[in-house]
Design an enzyme around this catalytic site. Structure first.
Site, PDB file in Angstrom:
ATOM      1  N   ASP A   2      94.645 -59.105  19.215  1.00 47.09           N
ATOM      2  CA  ASP A   2      93.734 -60.105  18.681  1.00 47.09           C
ATOM      3  C   ASP A   2      93.097 -59.508  17.428  1.00 47.09           C
ATOM      4  OD1 ASP A   2      91.670 -58.395  19.485  1.00 47.09           O
ATOM      5  OD2 ASP A   2      90.701 -59.869  20.784  1.00 47.09           O
ATOM      6  N   HIS A   3      92.086 -60.180  16.907  1.00 43.91           N
ATOM      7  CA  HIS A   3      91.431 -59.713  15.684  1.00 43.91           C
ATOM      8  C   HIS A   3      90.775 -58.347  15.854  1.00 43.91           C
ATOM      9  CE1 HIS A   3      88.699 -62.110  18.114  1.00 43.91           C
ATOM     10  NE2 HIS A   3      87.711 -61.346  17.663  1.00 43.91           N
TER      11      HIS A   3
ATOM     12  N   CYS B  95      93.035 -55.064  21.613  1.00 43.08           N
ATOM     13  CA  CYS B  95      91.903 -55.942  21.335  1.00 43.08           C
ATOM     14  C   CYS B  95      90.716 -55.039  21.038  1.00 43.08           C
ATOM     15  CB  CYS B  95      91.638 -56.928  22.476  1.00 43.08           C
ATOM     16  SG  CYS B  95      90.962 -56.255  24.003  1.00 43.08           S
ATOM     17  N   GLY B  96      89.523 -55.574  21.013  1.00 42.84           N
ATOM     18  CA  GLY B  96      88.369 -54.752  20.675  1.00 42.84           C
ATOM     19  C   GLY B  96      88.157 -53.601  21.636  1.00 42.84           C
ATOM     20  N   THR B  97      88.226 -53.896  22.930  1.00 41.60           N
ATOM     21  CA  THR B  97      88.030 -52.861  23.958  1.00 41.60           C
ATOM     22  C   THR B  97      89.301 -52.508  24.701  1.00 41.60           C
ATOM     23  OG1 THR B  97      87.521 -54.482  25.676  1.00 41.60           O
ATOM     24  CG2 THR B  97      85.650 -53.609  24.387  1.00 41.60           C
TER      25      THR B  97
ATOM     26  N   GLY C  53      89.801 -57.014  27.832  1.00 40.09           N
ATOM     27  CA  GLY C  53      90.115 -58.440  27.956  1.00 40.09           C
ATOM     28  C   GLY C  53      91.601 -58.715  27.901  1.00 40.09           C
TER      29      GLY C  53
ATOM     30  N   HIS D  67     102.804 -42.561  37.688  1.00 37.23           N
ATOM     31  CA  HIS D  67     102.484 -43.037  39.035  1.00 37.23           C
ATOM     32  C   HIS D  67     102.571 -44.551  39.191  1.00 37.23           C
ATOM     33  CE1 HIS D  67      99.976 -39.223  40.149  1.00 37.23           C
ATOM     34  NE2 HIS D  67     101.201 -38.939  39.723  1.00 37.23           N
TER      35      HIS D  67
ATOM     36  N   ARG E 208     106.451 -42.292  47.124  1.00 40.25           N
ATOM     37  CA  ARG E 208     105.094 -42.784  47.422  1.00 40.25           C
ATOM     38  C   ARG E 208     104.581 -43.686  46.303  1.00 40.25           C
ATOM     39  NH1 ARG E 208     103.431 -37.229  45.630  1.00 40.25           N
ATOM     40  NH2 ARG E 208     101.922 -37.577  43.996  1.00 40.25           N
ATOM     41  N   HIS E 209     104.936 -43.378  45.078  1.00 38.21           N
ATOM     42  CA  HIS E 209     104.496 -44.215  43.969  1.00 38.21           C
ATOM     43  C   HIS E 209     105.260 -45.534  43.942  1.00 38.21           C
ATOM     44  CE1 HIS E 209     101.999 -40.985  42.738  1.00 38.21           C
ATOM     45  NE2 HIS E 209     103.007 -40.195  42.416  1.00 38.21           N
TER      46      HIS E 209
END
Length: 147
Positions: free
Chosen positions: A7-8, A64-66, A69, A97, A132-133
């Site tokens: 995104d922006h 995205c910014g973080t 989202g 994993h 296991r994974h």
């Protein structure tokens, strides 16, 4: 081929990563956004997720910014295991994993240099294949099937 989208808020980081992929001769498909003009991240999360799940692309990168989202949106698509990471250990473990198939990064969280380092680690780390994974991934898949 690697599916890439943003995104922006992630546009600047995506641009730096695409330049790096090009320089390393790593094939990618850019699903947008193509500017820093405000857009809705779920649109681009779906485009990249669909390309990965369909097999058109092997892995995906979303920005995205973080990173949060866009990872939430991508994980709504059946078959996606998107991980929002900002450190080397998490990126390595999510491939080893969890066999994550999409890496999500925050353009306002990591620098371009760090983002490129994390992308390289994600793309070069294989799934361990440990029983296991795989069992745990199968349980995640079963959750998708039962909802």
């Amino acid at each position: 081929m690697i599916a890439v989208g943003c995104d922006h808020g992630g546009f600047e980081l995506k641009t730096a990563v695409l330049k790096h992929l090009y320089e390393k001769n790593i094939a990618y498909k850019d699903f947008g956004a193509y500017s820093s003009e405000s857009v809705d991240y779920p649109v681009y999360a779906k485009k990249v997720a669909d390309a990965v799940v369909s097999g058109e692309c092997e892995l995906g990168l979303l920005f995205c910014g973080t990173g949060i989202g866009i990872s939430i949106a991508a994980n709504k698509i059946k078959g996606v295991r998107a991980a929002c990471c900002s450190d080397n250990f998490s990126v390595e473990m999510t491939r080893l994993h969890n066999n994550a198939n999409i890496l999500c990064l925050g353009g306002r969280v990591v620098s371009a240099e760090k983002g490129i380092e994390l992308v390289d680690l994600f793309l070069s780390t294989p799934f361990s294949g440990d029983e296991r994974h795989q069992r745990r991934i199968d349980l995640i898949t079963a959750l998708e099937e039962n909802n």
